[in-house]
Design an enzyme around this catalytic site. Structure first.
Site, PDB file in Angstrom:
ATOM      1  N   LYS A 221       0.826  -1.213   0.000  1.00 14.82           N
ATOM      2  CA  LYS A 221       0.000   0.000   0.000  1.00 14.82           C
ATOM      3  C   LYS A 221       0.861   1.265   0.000  1.00 14.82           C
ATOM      4  CE  LYS A 221      -4.384  -1.765   1.704  1.00 14.82           C
ATOM      5  NZ  LYS A 221      -5.405  -1.774   2.781  1.00 14.82           N
ATOM      6  N   ARG A 255      -3.441 -10.176   5.115  1.00 15.51           N
ATOM      7  CA  ARG A 255      -4.014 -10.174   3.753  1.00 15.51           C
ATOM      8  C   ARG A 255      -2.948  -9.612   2.826  1.00 15.51           C
ATOM      9  NH1 ARG A 255      -6.708  -6.651   0.226  1.00 15.51           N
ATOM     10  NH2 ARG A 255      -8.319  -7.668  -1.053  1.00 15.51           N
TER      11      ARG A 255
END
Length: 275
Positions: A221, A255
């Protein structure tokens, strides 16, 4: 700490890895990468062989400014993929990454075992009742607004306190709908600035106050690649560093896009805690 996935008990006392399978053309890292059945099955096989316990299938890009798609298009993207995976790998636990109850319902009927909702039921008023009737585990994420507006809603007086209050309220409503197994996801990158993402991770252990297993989703991210002045393609090392920190602070599910490296984190973490 276990969750019931259609009769299969998943023990979260040892952290698990969830592998991301985006079947979208515009996801921030792997958009458009898996276009045909062979590519999808090869990627799923790789993730399973590398140690993934759950495969998270998503057909709607929730990145900031992601393109809106109709419900039927999302269904047509994900349901055949769920069926394809289970036809080849019938024991696979699949979560469906959607905030739409109709997509969740059709995916669970097709064989998925978990619903993963970025909106915790806020973007579809039928979601919680649908999940309750389906009787499957529910991953609820913290977010404000929707993927188009969330980055304009980053004003908090006390970030962690407000995230915990959000979960307390959503968990209470989920319980009213007979949802038993709930996992919380603090939503790194969703309605949070780069600095707020790091504050949230630094205080991650405080999320345990709500008494539910916690999922950490930091993989590749912008909080990583912007801090390191690089790109999502070069953010694996940073992802690994933050995944280990999340495990040390109580994460039960990672995740990730890169299962092998995440499993190495889990193996080393478990070794640290058996000595």
């Amino acid at each position: 700490m276990t969750i019931n996935c259609k009769g299969r008990l998943l023990d979260l006392n040892s952290p698990k890895v969830m592998g991301i399978l985006n079947v979208t053309p515009d996801s921030f890292y792997d958009g458009g990468k898996y276009k045909d059945e062979l590519e999808i099955l090869n990627q799923v096989e790789t993730m399973l062989n590398d140690g993934a316990t759950i495969i998270d299938v998503g057909g709607y890009s929730s990145r900031p400014g992601g393109k809106e798609i109709k419900i039927n298009e999302e269904i047509s993207r994900v349901v055949p993929v769920v069926e394809l995976i289970l036809n080849k790998f019938p024991e696979t636990l699949i979560s469906i990454d959607t905030f739409r109850s109709k997509v969740a319902q059709k995916s669970i009927v097709a064989g998925a075992s978990i619903v993963n909702d970025i909106s915790a039921g806020h973007l579809d008023s039928d979601m919680l009742s649908t999940v309750g009737k389906l009787g499957v585990p529910y991953i609820m994420m913290h977010m404000r607004g929707n993927p188009k507006t969330m980055q304009n809603q980053t004003q908090y007086e006390d970030l962690v306190k407000e995230v915990n209050s959000y979960f307390a309220e959503r968990i209470s409503i989920a319980h009213e709908h007979k949802i038993i197994d709930i996992i919380i996801d603090p939503g790194f990158g969703f309605a949070k600035t780069l600095e707020q993402n790091f504050e949230l991770l630094n205080k991650f252990e405080l999320l345990q106050i709500v008494g539910k297993p916690i999922l950490a989703g930091v993989s590749r991210k912008s909080m990583i690649y912007k801090t390191l002045d690089t790109s999502s393609e070069k953010a694996l090392n940073g992802t690994t560093a933050l995944n280990m920190l999340a495990l040390q602070k109580g994460a039960k599910i990672l995740r990730v896009h890169d299962v092998k490296e995440a499993m190495e984190c889990v193996t080393l973490f478990n070794k640290l805690h058996t000595n």
